[in-house]
Scaffold this active site. Sequence first.
Site, PDB file in Angstrom:
ATOM      1  N   GLU A 146      -9.347   4.050  -1.914  1.00 17.34           N
ATOM      2  CA  GLU A 146      -7.878   3.930  -2.913  1.00 17.34           C
ATOM      3  C   GLU A 146      -8.098   2.789  -4.388  1.00 17.34           C
ATOM      4  O   GLU A 146      -9.319   2.757  -4.645  1.00 17.34           O
ATOM      5  CB  GLU A 146      -6.468   2.807  -2.392  1.00 17.34           C
ATOM      6  N   TYR A 165       1.069   2.064  15.848  1.00 13.86           N
ATOM      7  CA  TYR A 165       1.741   2.532  14.479  1.00 13.86           C
ATOM      8  C   TYR A 165       3.141   2.610  15.054  1.00 13.86           C
ATOM      9  O   TYR A 165       4.749   2.210  13.951  1.00 13.86           O
ATOM     10  CB  TYR A 165       1.697   3.415  13.935  1.00 13.86           C
ATOM     11  N   THR A 180      -4.875   5.962   0.386  1.00 12.96           N
ATOM     12  CA  THR A 180      -5.940   7.464   0.034  1.00 12.96           C
ATOM     13  C   THR A 180      -5.939   8.455  -1.291  1.00 12.96           C
ATOM     14  O   THR A 180      -5.100   9.221  -0.574  1.00 12.96           O
ATOM     15  CB  THR A 180      -6.530   7.500   1.175  1.00 12.96           C
ATOM     16  N   LYS A 235      -4.632  -2.668   9.811  1.00 14.81           N
ATOM     17  CA  LYS A 235      -4.765  -1.772   8.750  1.00 14.81           C
ATOM     18  C   LYS A 235      -4.660  -3.863   8.113  1.00 14.81           C
ATOM     19  O   LYS A 235      -5.158  -4.062   7.030  1.00 14.81           O
ATOM     20  CB  LYS A 235      -3.386  -1.572   7.978  1.00 14.81           C
ATOM     21  N   GLU A 247     -10.527   3.774   3.494  1.00 19.50           N
ATOM     22  CA  GLU A 247      -9.908   5.181   2.706  1.00 19.50           C
ATOM     23  C   GLU A 247     -10.166   4.442   0.719  1.00 19.50           C
ATOM     24  O   GLU A 247     -10.482   3.808  -0.043  1.00 19.50           O
ATOM     25  CB  GLU A 247      -8.999   4.278   2.851  1.00 19.50           C
ATOM     26  N   TYR A 290       1.325   5.376  -0.103  1.00 19.69           N
ATOM     27  CA  TYR A 290       0.543   6.377   0.696  1.00 19.69           C
ATOM     28  C   TYR A 290       0.863   8.084  -0.266  1.00 19.69           C
ATOM     29  O   TYR A 290       1.323   9.294  -0.268  1.00 19.69           O
ATOM     30  CB  TYR A 290       1.285   6.955   1.554  1.00 19.69           C
ATOM     31  N   HIS A 297      -4.276  13.874   0.349  1.00 21.11           N
ATOM     32  CA  HIS A 297      -4.616  12.903   1.891  1.00 21.11           C
ATOM     33  C   HIS A 297      -3.179  13.143   3.033  1.00 21.11           C
ATOM     34  O   HIS A 297      -3.694  13.102   4.353  1.00 21.11           O
ATOM     35  CB  HIS A 297      -4.771  11.927   1.586  1.00 21.11           C
ATOM     36  N   ASP A 308      -8.951  -0.202   1.577  1.00 20.53           N
ATOM     37  CA  ASP A 308      -8.313  -0.327   2.743  1.00 20.53           C
ATOM     38  C   ASP A 308      -8.403   0.064   4.302  1.00 20.53           C
ATOM     39  O   ASP A 308      -8.244   0.953   3.613  1.00 20.53           O
ATOM     40  CB  ASP A 308      -6.927  -0.129   2.409  1.00 20.53           C
ATOM     41  N   ASP A 339       1.038  -1.459   0.126  1.00 20.67           N
ATOM     42  CA  ASP A 339      -0.277  -0.009  -0.154  1.00 20.67           C
ATOM     43  C   ASP A 339       1.176   1.492   0.061  1.00 20.67           C
ATOM     44  O   ASP A 339       1.921   1.465   1.469  1.00 20.67           O
ATOM     45  CB  ASP A 339      -0.839   0.026   0.849  1.00 20.67           C
TER      46      ASP A 339
END
Length: 433
Positions: free
Chosen positions: A207, A250, A366, A259, A205, A135, A140, A239, A133
Site C-alpha cells: 500500500e 470479519y 492493497t 489487521k 499488503e 480499498y 486487488h 498493512d 485504510d
Amino acid sequence: MNWWTIDETHDATRMSWVESARDHTEFPVQNLPFGLFSPAGATPRVGVAIGDRILDLRALAQAGLVPQSLAAACGEDTVAGILALPAPDRRTLRRVLSDLLCAHDRRPEVEPMLHAADACALHLPARIGDYTDFYVGIHHANNIGRQFRPDNPLLPNYKHVPIGYHGRSSSIRPSDVPVLRPRGQRKPPEADTPVFAPSARLDYELEMGVWIGPGNELGAPVPIAQAADHIAGFCLLNDWSARDLQAWEYQPLGPFLAKNFHSTISPWIVTPEALAPFRVAQPPRPEGDPQPLPYLFDADDQAHGALAVTLEVHLSTQAMREAGLPPHRLSHGPATNMYWTVNQMVAHHASNGCNLTTGDLLGTGTISAPERSGFGSLMELSQGGKTPLDLPTGETRAFLEDGDEVIITASASAEGRVTIGFGECRARISPAR
C-alpha cells in the site's frame, strides 16, 4: 499556484554539493523528504534526507537559516509541525532547503548540520491520531473477490463509493521494527469449532500511506477541489494481515484483530511538492462504469490525481540470507492501479463532517495489477494458498513464515525528471509469544 506546479527545485540539472545526493536513486536534492531521526546519543529531531545524509532542521533553525515563521515547526521533536504547515509555507521551506543544499557558498555553515544516515535511528515521524485504510486497489478487490465470488467479485457499492474502515493507529511502527506473529481465534476448515492459536496465514499488503496535513473542523466537509490542501505527504505502507483470523471474524463488522496487530510504514514523508513532476491523469473508468457522484468529481483531480510511481515487493527468508542470496522480487507494478484518487479518498472521508486532524494516516488499500507480476499480496500470488510460490532456495511460500522479511520500495519517475524514492518499508516476522 496549483499543487502540481513544477518550479526550479525540480530542475534535473540542479545539483547539490552533498556528493552522495548526486545520482542518488532515492534522495537527490529534487526530493527532500521529512522524517524524525536521532543521532547517536541525541534526542529525536526533524530531518531531511539528502543522499546518504540527514540534514538537522533543528540546527538549521537555531542558526537562523530558515524563515522565522517556519523556525518553530523545524525545531520540534516531531514532524507534526511541518505537516500542519499550509502548502505555500511548505513550498517556501522546500525552496530554502534546496538553495542551502545547492549553493556552494552555504556549504561551510550547513555541512556541520549533516549526519550520516546509517549512524542515526529513524522514528515514527509523528503521533498518528487516527488511521483509516481504504480499498481503492480495484485489481486487488477483483483478485480477492474472485476467490470467494467467482461470478461477482466486486460488491455493488465498490464503483460508487471509496470503501474504507477505521484501523488501529497505536500499532503502526516505522520500518525495521519486527512483527510478532499474532495469535487469534480462527476456524480451520477441518474443525467443527474455532481454536485460539498463532496465525497460519500471515500476509503482507502493498500500500501507499497518505499523511494528513491541515485538518478540517467537525461538521465541515472537504470539497474535492480543496482536498489536496489537506495532504502533507506520502509514504509506503504494509498493512499486515492474518488471513485466517480475518476469514473467521470479519462478519458482520469487518476487519478487527486480523489487521490491528501491526502496520509498517516507511519513515520518510515525501511531500506533494516533490511529487509534482510525477502527477499523471487518473486512468479512465471502463466503459459502462458509473461516473463518480458530483461531490467526488473534479476535472483537475482527474487530470492530475494519479502518481507515476512504481511499487515493488521483495522477500528475504532466513535460508536466503544464510546462503548469501539477495531478496527475491515477488511483484512490481504502478500505483496508477487505483480506482479512486487520493483526493477522492480525503473528500469522501470528510463528506459526512468527519474531522481529519494533522498527523492522521490514510492507507490506499492493497495496490495490485491485473496480471500476476503485479499482485500486491501472497493471498493473490498463492491463490489463497492453493499454489505456493517457488523461491531460489527451493523453498516454497503460500503465506509468511517466521524469519521471513518483506521489503517494499517505490520510485517516482518521468521523462526528463530526476527519479526519487520513498525509502524502505521493511520488517521481519518473529514467532508468536
